[in-house]
Design a protein around this motif. Structure first.
Motif, PDB file in Angstrom:
ATOM      1  N   GLU A  97       0.789  -1.143   0.025  1.00 41.25           N
ATOM      2  CA  GLU A  97       0.090  -0.077  -0.057  1.00 41.25           C
ATOM      3  C   GLU A  97       0.728   1.250   0.129  1.00 41.25           C
ATOM      4  OE1 GLU A  97      -3.311   0.268  -0.164  1.00 41.25           O
ATOM      5  OE2 GLU A  97      -3.955  -1.599  -0.039  1.00 41.25           O
ATOM      6  N   PRO A  98       0.561   2.157  -0.762  1.00 44.41           N
ATOM      7  CA  PRO A  98       1.490   3.596  -0.717  1.00 44.41           C
ATOM      8  C   PRO A  98       1.300   4.188   0.310  1.00 44.41           C
ATOM      9  CG  PRO A  98      -0.875   3.662  -2.108  1.00 44.41           C
ATOM     10  CD  PRO A  98      -0.540   2.352  -1.813  1.00 44.41           C
ATOM     11  N   THR A  99       0.294   4.110   1.230  1.00 47.28           N
ATOM     12  CA  THR A  99       0.227   4.949   2.549  1.00 47.28           C
ATOM     13  C   THR A  99       0.697   4.179   3.626  1.00 47.28           C
ATOM     14  OG1 THR A  99      -2.020   3.919   2.773  1.00 47.28           O
ATOM     15  CG2 THR A  99      -1.825   6.136   1.663  1.00 47.28           C
ATOM     16  N   HIS A 127       3.426   1.229   9.986  1.00 45.08           N
ATOM     17  CA  HIS A 127       3.395   2.823  10.111  1.00 45.08           C
ATOM     18  C   HIS A 127       2.352   3.311   8.966  1.00 45.08           C
ATOM     19  CE1 HIS A 127       4.074   6.770  10.601  1.00 45.08           C
ATOM     20  NE2 HIS A 127       4.529   7.098   9.241  1.00 45.08           N
ATOM     21  N   VAL A 128       1.260   3.920   9.406  1.00 47.53           N
ATOM     22  CA  VAL A 128       0.334   4.483   8.402  1.00 47.53           C
ATOM     23  C   VAL A 128       0.622   5.926   8.190  1.00 47.53           C
ATOM     24  CG1 VAL A 128      -2.208   5.149   7.921  1.00 47.53           C
ATOM     25  CG2 VAL A 128      -1.455   3.122   9.216  1.00 47.53           C
ATOM     26  N   MET A 129       1.074   6.414   7.187  1.00 50.27           N
ATOM     27  CA  MET A 129       1.401   7.695   6.716  1.00 50.27           C
ATOM     28  C   MET A 129       0.584   8.774   6.825  1.00 50.27           C
ATOM     29  SD  MET A 129       4.653   6.830   4.126  1.00 50.27           S
ATOM     30  CE  MET A 129       3.582   5.954   2.735  1.00 50.27           C
ATOM     31  N   ASN A 138      -6.881   7.177   5.860  1.00 51.79           N
ATOM     32  CA  ASN A 138      -5.959   6.137   5.342  1.00 51.79           C
ATOM     33  C   ASN A 138      -6.320   4.761   6.149  1.00 51.79           C
ATOM     34  OD1 ASN A 138      -5.130   7.678   3.330  1.00 51.79           O
ATOM     35  ND2 ASN A 138      -3.194   8.086   4.565  1.00 51.79           N
ATOM     36  N   THR A 139      -6.172   4.891   7.657  1.00 45.95           N
ATOM     37  CA  THR A 139      -6.554   3.660   8.401  1.00 45.95           C
ATOM     38  C   THR A 139      -8.020   3.048   8.095  1.00 45.95           C
ATOM     39  OG1 THR A 139      -5.337   4.467  10.065  1.00 45.95           O
ATOM     40  CG2 THR A 139      -6.627   2.784  10.927  1.00 45.95           C
ATOM     41  N   GLU A 140      -9.151   3.889   8.218  1.00 46.71           N
ATOM     42  CA  GLU A 140     -10.364   3.360   7.698  1.00 46.71           C
ATOM     43  C   GLU A 140     -10.320   2.491   6.397  1.00 46.71           C
ATOM     44  OE1 GLU A 140     -12.771   7.071   7.754  1.00 46.71           O
ATOM     45  OE2 GLU A 140     -13.168   6.925   9.946  1.00 46.71           O
TER      46      GLU A 140
END
Length: 720
Positions: A97-99, A127-129, A138-140
């Protein structure tokens, strides 16, 4: 000044209403975009050491782990081939994933610390950016894609990113419930308070203007700076609350004047603007000054409430002073249309109950005041043991997903305890880094220190932890300090200070980060600026009340009583939310007082207390200026404002008490604390302590040095 303005409103009433309608429409169009401009987070000082450490980690080391997926085997263990294949597919997908960065999986590393003691659970960390707002979004999306259960396993999420998603969901649900309770109940109480349907619509009109106008302001501010999404809720509650306060004051005074001379609508409007309008100007200035003090803090969460609060106060006051007098001019006696069947008889401008209470208190001021004073001091006593913390999963209800996983990590994953991050601002020689890590491992409470090349414990070195290679980069070094101390505990905060005090490796400077370091920095950022905020509140309140009354004693009296009321309120909140009383009834877990929310509660509640202070003092001063003795002015002033103040306070408290239905403890703290402060100030303080202190002060209550008296006569905004 106000008299001239009153005549202007009468002459241009319809024009002012047309302009107000156009302004409302324009603000509505602009304000629709406010929600897209507001952000989550904002609890950290961006200039603090922990914030700078986090930015270095994100730039050079793949970021701090903020998302944990707990994979639980419904049968067997996490080492079963089918579950291992499914978990590996999840980890591989996340890594693509890019994020997302820094994905580490138990099935990749076989690290014992990532497997539960019973073998049923194992972890994937990542790590979510992004910033606080984009991380939540992004986390959702990631949880929708990778957080679903599969054959033989379930997936549960934890970490700061997942906690923030749960908090936003819970807050959204809680606020919808609170508004669903507060708005209909407030509308019903408005009709009861104003005793007619037409008059009850006036505060709703002012509230609508204030709320929509502030939404437009937040859109503009959100386009140029960080503004918290929680500012929306303050805007709604205070916009409606202040509209009720101001409209009730104006309508009550208009009705009083119209009763005295039923045929003189113009005179009634002008006198209403001259007296109540002046009170509203000073009241709005006092509330705005208390909220403006939040600007001294570096966290944009607190600064956002200054933007929203000052905006909604000013817009509420302007709307009240423009729209209500114009509507009263057009309506005239028709403002009483739609009276309730049981409210046909006008109760008159004075309340015998409040007048008799004031008279009784002033006959025995010490006897009446001392028990109340003692009770307030007892209520404030829990503040002697207050501790402060930051929002985490503990603020969520016990059954929330991310909180359950966090508890599982603490209980079933011994190697996943509390950690600090230490990063250097440049490369460090291996020998110097090892010497520094060895010294850190000897600190009390440290169970291990992980570097890219080794793990240190009790001064000795062992093999590097799985996945530790990314702790080194060309830009510097990073290490993890593992501790047995509970998160946010005093011992954990002391460890942060010990690590920062330890000399770093030769040739580079180091920064300490992590949740406990953020808490230390947050408390320092708020504590260091708190005297400035309090000084600003005291200075502006003193100046405003001096300009309002011409006395230097009245501002001091108001500040002392306001401080006493706030101390009692915060003491009760400490007794409830920190010490755990009523925890089972309200459904929260006792924890330290939320630092930012406590400051916010104080500033808002203190500002609103000055609102009611000015309502009462204005009438007392008016009567005193007409020649009435202080005792008569106080009893008659309370008789004429007691009903207004308690009605306004009760209606405003409903909006805040509705937050008590929330499932998030810091919202409960804010709502119940603000509501209690409002009611306490409007009843106990105004009903007992103000008459008692005024009686004890006597003529001294209106004293000012001669030079200041001359200043007052030159610059004060008088009624005429």
């Amino acid at each position: 000044m106000f008299e001239r303005y009153g005549f202007f409103v009468v002459r241009r009433a319809r024009l002012l209403l047309i302009i107000s309608a156009v302004a409302f429409a324009a603000a509505a169009v602009i304000g629709m975009g406010a929600f897209g401009k507001l952000q989550n987070g904002g609890f950290a000082d961006p200039a603090a050491e922990s914030a700078r450490a986090q930015r270095l980690i994100e730039d050079n080391f793949g970021g701090v782990t903020n998302l944990v997926l707990l994979i639980r085997a419904t049968e067997g263990t996490v080492d079963d081939p089918a579950l291992a294949a499914a978990a590996t597919k999840i980890a591989t997908g996340l890594a693509g994933e890019p994020t997302v960065s820094d994905v580490v999986s138990y099935w990749q590393t076989r690290a014992p610390a990532m497997r539960s003691t019973d073998g049923r659970d194992a972890l994937i960390t990542a790590h979510v950016m992004g910033d606080d707002t984009t991380i939540v979004a992004n986390t959702e999306k990631l949880l929708d894609a990778y957080g679903t259960d599969g054959p033989g396993y379930t997936v549960h999420a934890a970490g700061n990113a997942a906690v923030n998603v749960d908090v936003r969901t819970e807050v959204g649900t809680s606020l919808a419930l609170a508004e669903g309770i507060a708005v209909p109940l407030t509308m019903l109480l408005l009709i009861v308070a104003f005793r007619s349907a037409i008059a009850a619509l006036l505060p709703l009109a002012i509230g609508g203007l204030a709320i929509i106008g502030t939404f437009a302001l937040l859109y503009v501010l959100g386009s140029v700076t960080h503004v918290s999404i929680f500012a929306i809720n303050l805007t709604t509650a205070m916009g409606l609350g202040l509209a009720i306060d101001y409209a009730l004051l104006l309508v009550s005074r208009f009705r009083e004047q119209l009763t005295a001379d039923p045929g003189d609508v113009t005179g009634a409007v002008v006198r209403t603007v001259t007296t109540a309008g002046r009170t509203i100007v000073f009241s709005a200035a006092a509330v705005a000054a208390a909220l403006a003090a939040l600007l001294v803090f570096p966290m944009f969460f607190l600064r956002s409430f200054a933007y929203a609060g000052v905006g909604v106060v000013i817009i509420s006051a302007v709307a009240a002073l423009v729209v209500v007098p114009a509507l009263l001019t057009v309506l005239g006696p028709r403002v009483n249309k739609g009276r309730l069947p049981w409210a046909r008889r006008d109760p008159g401008p004075s309340s015998r109950l409040w007048g008799r209470l004031a008279a009784a208190v002033m006959r025995r001021p010490a006897l009446a005041g001392l028990p109340v004073l003692a009770a307030l001091l007892v209520a404030a006593s829990p503040l002697l043991g207050v501790t402060f913390g930051s929002p985490d999963e503990g603020a969520l209800p016990p059954g929330s997903g991310s909180r359950v996983v966090a508890e599982t990590l603490r209980e079933s994953f011994p190697g996943n305890g509390n950690t600090l991050d230490v990063v250097t601002t440049g490369p460090v020689a291996e020998a110097a880094w090892a010497q520094y890590a060895t010294a850190l491992s000897r600190l009390p409470g440290v169970t291990g220190v992980q570097t890219a090349s080794a793990t240190f414990a009790d001064g000795g070195a062992g093999p590097a932890a799985p996945g530790a290679a990314n702790l080194a980069s060309a830009a510097g070094q990073r290490l993890r300090v593992l501790t047995s101390f509970a998160p946010q505990s005093d011992a954990a905060q002391d460890l942060v200070r010990d690590v920062r005090a330890l000399p770093g490796p030769a040739g580079a400077s180091q920064l300490v980060g992590g949740p406990d370091a953020q808490l230390v920095d947050s408390k320092a950022g708020i504590g260091g600026r708190l005297p400035w905020a309090l000084g600003l509140i005291v200075a502006t309140t003193f100046v405003l009340l001096f300009l309002f009354t011409g006395s230097v004693v009245q501002p001091l009296r108001a500040l002392v009583l306001g401080g006493l009321s706030m101390s009692a309120t915060l003491g009760v909140m400490t007794w409830i939310f920190q010490d755990g009383h009523l925890a089972s009834l309200l459904g929260f877990t006792p924890r330290p007082m939320d630092t930012s929310m406590t400051v916010l509660l104080f500033c808002i509640a203190f500002g609103l207390s000055m609102d009611y202070e000015l309502f009462l003092t204005s009438r007392i001063k008016e009567l005193h200026d007409q020649g009435a003795p202080t005792e008569t002015a106080v009893s008659e002033g309370l008789a004429r404002t007691g009903r207004i103040v308690t009605t306004a306070a009760g209606l405003l408290a409903v909006s805040f008490f509705a937050f008590g239905t929330s499932s998030v403890s810091f919202l409960q703290l804010f709502g119940l604390g603000t509501g209690l402060a409002i009611l306490l100030d409007a009843t106990v303080i105004r009903g007992v302590l103000v008459p008692a202190t005024m009686r004890l002060l006597g003529r001294t209550a209106w004293w000012a040095p001669r030079p200041l008296r001359r200043v007052y006569q030159r610059v004060a905004i008088s009624e005429a």
